[in-house]
Scaffold this motif. Sequence first.
Motif, mmCIF file in Angstrom:
data_model
loop_
_atom_site.group_PDB
_atom_site.id
_atom_site.type_symbol
_atom_site.label_atom_id
_atom_site.label_comp_id
_atom_site.label_asym_id
_atom_site.label_seq_id
_atom_site.Cartn_x
_atom_site.Cartn_y
_atom_site.Cartn_z
ATOM 1 N N LEU A 34 28.458 -9.126 -0.643
ATOM 2 C CA LEU A 34 28.129 -9.465 -2.024
ATOM 3 C C LEU A 34 28.393 -10.944 -2.297
ATOM 4 C CD1 LEU A 34 29.403 -6.418 -4.120
ATOM 5 C CD2 LEU A 34 27.044 -7.037 -3.584
ATOM 6 N N MET A 35 29.477 -11.455 -1.700
ATOM 7 C CA MET A 35 29.776 -12.875 -1.868
ATOM 8 C C MET A 35 28.688 -13.736 -1.223
ATOM 9 S SD MET A 35 33.332 -14.865 -0.938
ATOM 10 C CE MET A 35 34.263 -13.940 -2.175
ATOM 11 N N GLU A 36 28.214 -13.319 -0.053
ATOM 12 C CA GLU A 36 27.119 -14.044 0.604
ATOM 13 C C GLU A 36 25.879 -14.047 -0.276
ATOM 14 O OE1 GLU A 36 26.764 -15.792 3.359
ATOM 15 O OE2 GLU A 36 28.810 -15.558 4.124
ATOM 16 N N ARG A 37 25.575 -12.899 -0.857
ATOM 17 C CA ARG A 37 24.393 -12.811 -1.713
ATOM 18 C C ARG A 37 24.549 -13.674 -2.959
ATOM 19 N NH1 ARG A 37 23.253 -6.233 -1.643
ATOM 20 N NH2 ARG A 37 22.995 -6.015 0.628
ATOM 21 N N ALA A 38 25.757 -13.695 -3.517
ATOM 22 C CA ALA A 38 25.997 -14.509 -4.710
ATOM 23 C C ALA A 38 25.823 -15.988 -4.394
ATOM 24 C CB ALA A 38 27.395 -14.236 -5.257
ATOM 25 N N GLY A 39 26.383 -16.421 -3.279
ATOM 26 C CA GLY A 39 26.232 -17.815 -2.891
ATOM 27 C C GLY A 39 24.781 -18.176 -2.638
ATOM 28 N N ALA A 40 24.045 -17.265 -2.006
ATOM 29 C CA ALA A 40 22.632 -17.520 -1.732
ATOM 30 C C ALA A 40 21.830 -17.603 -3.028
ATOM 31 C CB ALA A 40 22.074 -16.427 -0.825
ATOM 32 N N ALA A 41 22.149 -16.726 -4.002
ATOM 33 C CA ALA A 41 21.441 -16.757 -5.279
ATOM 34 C C ALA A 41 21.714 -18.070 -6.013
ATOM 35 C CB ALA A 41 21.869 -15.569 -6.135
ATOM 36 N N ALA A 42 22.953 -18.527 -5.959
ATOM 37 C CA ALA A 42 23.287 -19.794 -6.605
ATOM 38 C C ALA A 42 22.566 -20.958 -5.936
ATOM 39 C CB ALA A 42 24.794 -20.007 -6.576
ATOM 40 N N PHE A 43 22.520 -20.950 -4.619
ATOM 41 C CA PHE A 43 21.850 -22.051 -3.917
ATOM 42 C C PHE A 43 20.339 -22.047 -4.193
ATOM 43 C CE2 PHE A 43 19.826 -23.967 -0.140
ATOM 44 C CZ PHE A 43 20.345 -25.250 -0.288
#
Length: 492
Positions: A34-43
């Motif tokens: 979920l953290m990976e997905r959150a970072g990807a969404a922000a980027f």
Amino acid sequence: MLSCDFPTNFYRAADVREFDRRAIKDHGIADGQLMERAGAAAFKLIRQYWPAAGRIVVIAGGGNNGGDGYIVARLAHRHGLDARVLALREPEAGTDAARARNAYREAGGRIGTFSRSELDADLVIDAIAGTGLNRPLAGAFAGAVDAINASDIPCLAIDIPSGIHADTGAVMGCAVRAAATVTFIGAKCGLLTGQGPAHCGDLHFAGLDVPSNVYAGIEPAARRVTQDDLRAALPPRPRDANKGDFGHVLVVGGDHGMPGAVRMAAEAAMRSGAGLVSVYTRPEHVAAVVGTRPELMCHGGDDASGLDALLERATVVALGPGLGKEDFGRQLFARMLGTVLPLVVDADGLNLLAEKPVERGHWILTPHPGEAGRLLDCSTADVQTDRFAAVSELASRYNAAVVLKGAGSLIAAPGETTALIDRGNPGMAVGGMGDALTGIVAALLAQGLSHFDAARLGAHVHAVAGDRAAAAGERGLAALDLIAALRAVVNP
């Protein structure tokens, strides 16, 4: 401004943490994913919003919010950007945030200690403190927030601007003023009320592809009012309609020197679709009201004795605009408490109610934070610290539908999910806007909407009309400009 796919349901931070837990434990999403997905969404949002940003500084705390920031920095580094992390605190060993930091470092990323001199970039990422914040920011964290706000660098906040309480929208000591915020999995209540809107900038939502049933069984703390709600409540009128089908609003108020308040409330009721609108005010005001708006039926009196015949014909009473707190206002207020008709109460009607509280029921109260404080016997600051608690307590204590006005107006009623208004603008912070809202809400109530629906949709109509009226600029906006925009808004 909200992204077009922003959800209507809003949750408390504890509920969103439960969604996280369910996604990981019940649906097999791996730890850290979920953290990976959150970072990807922000980027992804960075590339859309700031495509020319070549130098990015991430300011990271030690929790999961900081972990999201490390992932953003790693992705920026991978795409050839000049990315740096300035750390305020090291993540605890073995946490997802620590693993995100290590992955960034192994990819060749640079990590330094925060200082103001290092805040030199095209874009700064706020990954300092997330939705778990429950005490005021202090020390290095507060210093970093102050440095971000003092700079001219645009800021993207991860999940919520650091320093904003996720449940209330209150500032916890200090808070980042972001150009945009991307929030994850569940929209947080504090994003759109209190001081939240002034700090979030443009709001974006990323659901992170969690299964829809993670939300099952958890009721939202609030629901955003939308144009779809308005369309459902105000369909096209039947061709054989007559004025008697749409109610008769009686506006009561306007003591010496205040004819404009009843005039504006009455015109707002007329423009919002009431079939008939009458006014009861001081005799010297009758000519001014009728002369500028002849469709209104205006009656004069110096006490409450002239009200009985009008109350026999009215459907709804709007009480308070220009009412005053002298003998005239007190007589009218006491007489209105004795009627069985539904009431919409504002302004000095609320101040008189605060002096001698009653639980009448069958009414709508529309206080601003100062009036709400008087009704609850607390300070304005107390109301603003937790607007959700304040509006809920008002609805319960007075057995009423309540519109707590302000940035991110909230509407509550016993047994209803709190409604939240995401429209409106600072230009509406001028005299007369409350009078317009009173008339709008009364008109919707007169047309057959429930107390709660008249309150929440009236607040929405008011805000949307204010936005339309502000198209030429917020500064200098007047209540009559908003009233002129109502007709288009109530014909969705």
